[in-house]
Design an enzyme around this catalytic site. Sequence first.
Site, PDB file in Angstrom:
ATOM      1  N   LYS A  39       0.845  -1.288   0.101  1.00 32.33           N
ATOM      2  CA  LYS A  39       0.130  -0.039  -0.188  1.00 32.33           C
ATOM      3  C   LYS A  39       1.012   1.247  -0.009  1.00 32.33           C
ATOM      4  CE  LYS A  39       0.720   1.875   3.353  1.00 32.33           C
ATOM      5  NZ  LYS A  39       1.863   2.658   4.107  1.00 32.33           N
ATOM      6  N   TYR A  68      -4.500   3.995   6.323  1.00 33.52           N
ATOM      7  CA  TYR A  68      -5.276   3.412   7.553  1.00 33.52           C
ATOM      8  C   TYR A  68      -6.399   4.347   8.288  1.00 33.52           C
ATOM      9  CZ  TYR A  68      -0.958   0.497   6.840  1.00 33.52           C
ATOM     10  OH  TYR A  68      -0.034  -0.460   6.396  1.00 33.52           O
TER      11      TYR A  68
HETATM   12  P1  NAD Z   1      12.248   2.486   1.869  1.00 35.17           P
HETATM   13  O1  NAD Z   1      12.427   3.513   1.465  1.00 35.17           O
HETATM   14  O2  NAD Z   1      12.791   1.946   3.172  1.00 35.17           O
HETATM   15  O3  NAD Z   1      12.410   1.092   0.763  1.00 35.17           O
HETATM   16  C1  NAD Z   1      12.205   1.428  -0.608  1.00 35.17           C
HETATM   17  C2  NAD Z   1      13.128   0.674  -1.381  1.00 35.17           C
HETATM   18  O4  NAD Z   1      12.884   1.066  -2.700  1.00 35.17           O
HETATM   19  C3  NAD Z   1      14.695   0.727  -1.168  1.00 35.17           C
HETATM   20  O5  NAD Z   1      15.300  -0.698  -0.902  1.00 35.17           O
HETATM   21  C4  NAD Z   1      15.061   1.565  -2.345  1.00 35.17           C
HETATM   22  O6  NAD Z   1      16.380   1.342  -2.760  1.00 35.17           O
HETATM   23  C5  NAD Z   1      14.122   1.111  -3.471  1.00 35.17           C
HETATM   24  N1  NAD Z   1      14.087   2.088  -4.567  1.00 35.17           N
HETATM   25  C6  NAD Z   1      14.134   1.653  -5.778  1.00 35.17           C
HETATM   26  N2  NAD Z   1      14.008   2.659  -6.551  1.00 35.17           N
HETATM   27  C7  NAD Z   1      13.871   3.754  -5.684  1.00 35.17           C
HETATM   28  C8  NAD Z   1      13.714   5.259  -6.008  1.00 35.17           C
HETATM   29  N3  NAD Z   1      13.590   5.966  -7.379  1.00 35.17           N
HETATM   30  N4  NAD Z   1      13.734   6.115  -4.965  1.00 35.17           N
HETATM   31  C9  NAD Z   1      13.742   5.511  -3.734  1.00 35.17           C
HETATM   32  N5  NAD Z   1      13.899   3.981  -3.455  1.00 35.17           N
HETATM   33  C10 NAD Z   1      14.038   3.333  -4.336  1.00 35.17           C
HETATM   34  O7  NAD Z   1      10.643   2.273   2.103  1.00 35.17           O
HETATM   35  P2  NAD Z   1       9.649   1.292   2.776  1.00 35.17           P
HETATM   36  O8  NAD Z   1       9.507   1.705   3.998  1.00 35.17           O
HETATM   37  O9  NAD Z   1      10.351   0.200   2.611  1.00 35.17           O
HETATM   38  O10 NAD Z   1       8.390   1.241   1.850  1.00 35.17           O
HETATM   39  C11 NAD Z   1       8.249   0.601   0.680  1.00 35.17           C
HETATM   40  C12 NAD Z   1       6.671   0.194   0.577  1.00 35.17           C
HETATM   41  O11 NAD Z   1       6.214  -0.627   1.447  1.00 35.17           O
HETATM   42  C13 NAD Z   1       5.967   1.396   0.321  1.00 35.17           C
HETATM   43  O12 NAD Z   1       4.898   1.320  -0.728  1.00 35.17           O
HETATM   44  C14 NAD Z   1       5.441   1.574   1.728  1.00 35.17           C
HETATM   45  O13 NAD Z   1       4.100   2.397   1.814  1.00 35.17           O
HETATM   46  C15 NAD Z   1       5.264   0.209   2.131  1.00 35.17           C
HETATM   47  N6  NAD Z   1       5.192   0.003   3.426  1.00 35.17           N
HETATM   48  C16 NAD Z   1       4.051  -0.707   4.034  1.00 35.17           C
HETATM   49  C17 NAD Z   1       4.128  -1.040   5.382  1.00 35.17           C
HETATM   50  C18 NAD Z   1       2.915  -1.959   5.925  1.00 35.17           C
HETATM   51  O14 NAD Z   1       2.617  -1.876   7.027  1.00 35.17           O
HETATM   52  N7  NAD Z   1       2.139  -2.462   5.125  1.00 35.17           N
HETATM   53  C19 NAD Z   1       4.960  -0.531   6.099  1.00 35.17           C
HETATM   54  C20 NAD Z   1       5.877   0.301   5.674  1.00 35.17           C
HETATM   55  C21 NAD Z   1       5.974   0.442   4.083  1.00 35.17           C
END
Ligand code: NAD
Length: 362
Positions: A134, A218
């Site tokens: 999401k 949420y």
């Molecule tokens: P994050 O920034 O920690 O990780 C993102 C990943 O994408 C990194 O590994 C990064 O290297 C990669 N990436 C590839 N191309 C990129 C670009 N152009 N710019 C930035 N990053 C790039 O983010 P996250 O917190 O892991 O979130 C990722 C997804 O998961 C999002 O959609 C977020 O909403 C979702 N998420 C969901 C929950 C949940 O409870 N369901 C919790 C946290 C995150």
Amino acid sequence: MEKQRRIFIQKAGLIAAASAFTPQILLSSTKAQKKKLGVALVGLGYYSTDLLAPALQLTNNCELRGIVTGSPEKIPIWQEKYGIKDKNVYNYKNFDTIANNPDIDVVYVVLPPSMHAEYTIRAAKAGKHVWCEKPMAPSVADCEAMIKACKDNKVKLAIGYRCQHDPNIQAYMKVGKERPFGKVRMVTSAAGYFDGRTNHWKQNKKLGGGAMGDMGVYALQGARLATGEEPISVLAQASTTRPEVYHEVEETMMFQLEFPSGALASCQTSFGINMNHLQVNYEKGWLKMEPHSSYNGNNGSMSDGTIIKFSIPNQQAKQMDEDAMAIMDKTDLIVPGEEGLRDIRVVEAIYKSAAQNCVVKL
Ligand code: NAD
């Protein structure tokens, strides 16, 4: 009367909890044991690293078999930690060749939201089922394209709304449906946290940042799931206390919703305020949850004294096991792409309302 009601809810809760766990046990004992589904995580950031990969180790129906990453330095660490074979390691360029890899059944897209549509569609075209985090995507058009790509390629699409797999959330959804306290009159729903980062995709419009798509879904789900209805109008206001950080996207969004039954909702989300609570006022009672969308410990109470407090070993493991089971058994997913789309329709209307400072009808 009060006692009867409490017993009813407790029983209902037991049924919900039982139905969440028994099918797996029954199926595994009555059918020939199916293979586990091989999962490849796309994007090895916070959520994949800290939550999904560890949770995959706790699943019965899934196995973490592949990774897709643009960061070569992460590859040996992940391979060593999770025993991932060389042939199951991809980058963003050669990702499409995953089509030829029978080890991988499901591609789980865990990238910034602006990349969800592209990777979902590429995974679908490669013939893989897709789990997508999401918010589903920044626009309704993206969501529709993702759903179409999965349909066209005969693969399933699930959105990572872990909370809808949580019996505590299912308990308040049930109250909305069965209405032991009458109709919903007012929902107050908030989800936010303080994000101290200053240069992350969550602060970048092009990458799909902004509090609304992040924790805001949420707050929105709290209202949609508690009423069991889709809003017919929204009025929203965006704001920031840190314009040096939040100049492209909102730090805080407040939004009001009106539902067909006449129920109203007042919702808040923020990257500047720690909050996570839900209150539902019905014609003849109330329900409160705090927290209502955490990874664990979601719990609540009702005006008749009923306590909502189910414990589950791991929310993400339950989500992935249930999604894997639905794919293997060809049954309906708990959170299909269409549910992600329902939220994004409202999110688009919220942004329009905030930009135009007016009520937007849905
Ligand atoms: P994050 O920034 O920690 O990780 C993102 C990943 O994408 C990194 O590994 C990064 O290297 C990669 N990436 C590839 N191309 C990129 C670009 N152009 N710019 C930035 N990053 C790039 O983010 P996250 O917190 O892991 O979130 C990722 C997804 O998961 C999002 O959609 C977020 O909403 C979702 N998420 C969901 C929950 C949940 O409870 N369901 C919790 C946290 C995150």
